[in-house]
Design a protein around this motif. Structure first.
Motif, short mmCIF file in Angstrom:
data_model
loop_
_atom_site.label_atom_id
_atom_site.label_comp_id
_atom_site.label_asym_id
_atom_site.label_seq_id
_atom_site.Cartn_x
_atom_site.Cartn_y
_atom_site.Cartn_z
N PRO A 1 -1.98 6.53 18.70
CA PRO A 1 -3.34 6.06 18.95
C PRO A 1 -4.37 7.02 18.36
N ALA A 2 -5.43 6.47 17.80
CA ALA A 2 -6.46 7.27 17.13
C ALA A 2 -7.09 8.28 18.07
N ASP A 3 -7.35 7.89 19.31
CA ASP A 3 -8.00 8.83 20.23
C ASP A 3 -7.13 10.05 20.49
N ARG A 4 -5.82 9.89 20.48
CA ARG A 4 -4.93 11.03 20.65
C ARG A 4 -4.84 11.87 19.38
N PHE A 5 -4.78 11.20 18.23
CA PHE A 5 -4.67 11.93 16.96
C PHE A 5 -5.91 12.74 16.66
N PHE A 6 -7.07 12.18 16.95
CA PHE A 6 -8.33 12.86 16.67
C PHE A 6 -8.90 13.60 17.87
N ALA A 7 -8.08 13.87 18.87
CA ALA A 7 -8.55 14.60 20.05
C ALA A 7 -9.13 15.94 19.62
N ALA A 8 -10.15 16.38 20.36
CA ALA A 8 -10.86 17.62 20.01
C ALA A 8 -9.92 18.82 19.99
N THR A 9 -9.02 18.90 20.95
CA THR A 9 -8.10 20.05 20.96
C THR A 9 -6.72 19.56 20.56
N GLN A 10 -6.20 20.12 19.51
CA GLN A 10 -4.88 19.76 19.04
C GLN A 10 -3.84 20.64 19.70
N MET B 1 0.83 -1.20 0.00
CA MET B 1 0.00 0.00 0.00
C MET B 1 0.88 1.26 0.00
N VAL B 2 1.92 1.25 0.80
CA VAL B 2 2.82 2.40 0.89
C VAL B 2 3.62 2.54 -0.40
N ARG B 3 4.12 1.42 -0.89
CA ARG B 3 4.92 1.43 -2.12
C ARG B 3 4.10 1.89 -3.32
N GLU B 4 2.81 1.50 -3.34
CA GLU B 4 1.91 1.88 -4.42
C GLU B 4 1.80 3.40 -4.54
N ARG B 5 1.92 4.09 -3.42
CA ARG B 5 1.88 5.56 -3.42
C ARG B 5 3.26 6.18 -3.63
N GLY B 6 4.29 5.36 -3.70
CA GLY B 6 5.65 5.87 -3.90
C GLY B 6 6.21 6.55 -2.67
N LEU B 7 5.80 6.10 -1.49
CA LEU B 7 6.23 6.72 -0.24
C LEU B 7 7.26 5.85 0.46
N PRO B 8 8.19 6.47 1.19
CA PRO B 8 9.11 5.66 2.00
C PRO B 8 8.38 5.18 3.25
N ALA B 9 8.49 3.89 3.56
CA ALA B 9 7.78 3.34 4.72
C ALA B 9 8.19 4.03 6.01
N ASP B 10 9.45 4.43 6.12
CA ASP B 10 9.90 5.07 7.36
C ASP B 10 9.53 6.55 7.43
N GLY B 11 8.64 6.99 6.55
CA GLY B 11 8.09 8.33 6.62
C GLY B 11 6.58 8.30 6.85
N VAL B 12 6.03 7.08 7.02
CA VAL B 12 4.59 6.90 7.20
C VAL B 12 4.30 6.57 8.66
N VAL B 13 3.35 7.29 9.24
CA VAL B 13 2.95 7.06 10.63
C VAL B 13 1.58 6.41 10.65
N LEU B 14 1.46 5.35 11.40
CA LEU B 14 0.20 4.62 11.54
C LEU B 14 -0.67 5.28 12.60
N VAL B 15 -1.94 5.48 12.29
CA VAL B 15 -2.93 5.95 13.27
C VAL B 15 -3.91 4.79 13.43
N SER B 16 -3.87 4.16 14.60
CA SER B 16 -4.65 2.94 14.81
C SER B 16 -5.51 3.03 16.06
N ALA B 17 -6.53 2.17 16.11
CA ALA B 17 -7.45 2.17 17.25
C ALA B 17 -7.35 0.91 18.09
N THR B 18 -6.70 -0.14 17.60
CA THR B 18 -6.63 -1.39 18.35
C THR B 18 -5.20 -1.92 18.39
N ALA B 19 -4.96 -2.84 19.32
CA ALA B 19 -3.64 -3.44 19.46
C ALA B 19 -3.26 -4.26 18.22
N VAL B 20 -4.24 -4.92 17.64
CA VAL B 20 -3.98 -5.72 16.43
C VAL B 20 -3.48 -4.82 15.31
#
Length: 192
Positions: A181-190, A147-166
Motif C-alpha cells: 500500500p502507498a501509505d505504508r511505502f511512503f510512510a514518514a519513518t522508514q 510496461m514491465v516487458r518494455e523495460r526488460g524486467l521480470p514481472a515476478d521481480g516487480v512490486v506494485l505500490v498502489s493507493a486503491t483496491a482497483v
C-alpha cells in the motif's frame, strides 16, 4: 465433514492426531533455515529498498526472486493531471531508491507519461499510461505486462505500490511479485 450443526472445528475422525503431526513435520521441512550471512544480506537489501524485512522476505518467498523494480500508480505518487510535480515526501522516497530498483509509473489520462518524467527529472526511470477503469482483465494484463516487458524486467521481480483496491488488481493481472500500500511505502519513518 460439514453440515448443519458443524462448528468448523477439526475433523475428529480416526487418525486426526497423526495427520496433524505429519502436516507439521512436512511444513517444517519445507521451510529452509537460511545461513546467517544470507539473512544479513537480505536484511541489508530490504533496508536499501526502504521496506521492512518481513515484507521483503514474503515477496521474495512468494516470487522466488529479488525485488528489481517498483511500479507506482499515479494515485500512489499523489499526482493529478494539473500537478505533475510530486510532493516532497514522495520525491525524497523515490530519490532514496536511486540505483536500488527501477522506478516505474503507471499514470492516468489525461496526464502524459513524458510530462511526468520531465516534471520530475531523475526520480522515475519509466512512465506509461495506466490501465483504464473500463478495460477488460486481459487488456489490463497486457498493459501492465507490456510496461514491465518494455523495460526488460521480470514481472515476478516487480512490486506494485498502489493507493486503491482497483489498482491492487494490477498485481494479479500483471503477475507481479507483490503489492505494498502507498501509505505504508511512503510512510514518514522508514524501517531500520
Amino acid at each position: 465433514m460439514s453440515g448443519i450443526g458443524h462448528n468448523g472445528g477439526p475433523a475428529m475422525e480416526p487418525g486426526f492426531g497423526f495427520r496433524k503431526l505429519a502436516w507439521g513435520k512436512a511444513r517444517k521441512s519445507l521451510l529452509k533455515t537460511l545461513p546467517i550471512e544470507i539473512v544479513r544480506v537480505r536484511v541489508a537489501r530490504a533496508k536499501r529498498l526502504g521496506i521492512d524485512y518481513t515484507t521483503y522476505a514474503s515477496i521474495r518467498a512468494a516470487s522466488g526472486h529479488d525485488v528489481v523494480a517498483f511500479l507506482f500508480s499515479g494515485n500512489a505518487l499523489e499526482m493529478t493531471p494539473r500537478r505533475l510535480t510530486l510532493p516532497d515526501h514522495v520525491t525524497e522516497r523515490l530519490g532514496g531508491l536511486g540505483g536500488a530498483a527501477d522506478r516505474l509509473a503507471a499514470i492516468y489520462a489525461p496526464a502524459h507519461p513524458h510530462a511526468l518524467l520531465s516534471a520530475n527529472p531523475g526520480l522515475l526511470d519509466h512512465s506509461a499510461p495506466a490501465p483504464r477503469f473500463t478495460e477488460s482483465w486481459s487488456a489490463m494484463r497486457d498493459r501492465i505486462q507490456g510496461m514491465v516487458r518494455e523495460r526488460g524486467l521480470p514481472a515476478d521481480g516487480v512490486v506494485l505500490v498502489s493507493a486503491t483496491a482497483v489498482e491492487r488488481e494490477w498485481c494479479a493481472a500483471g503477475k507481479l511479485a507483490g503489492a505494498i500500500p502507498a501509505d505504508r511505502f511512503f510512510a514518514a519513518t522508514q524501517p531500520a
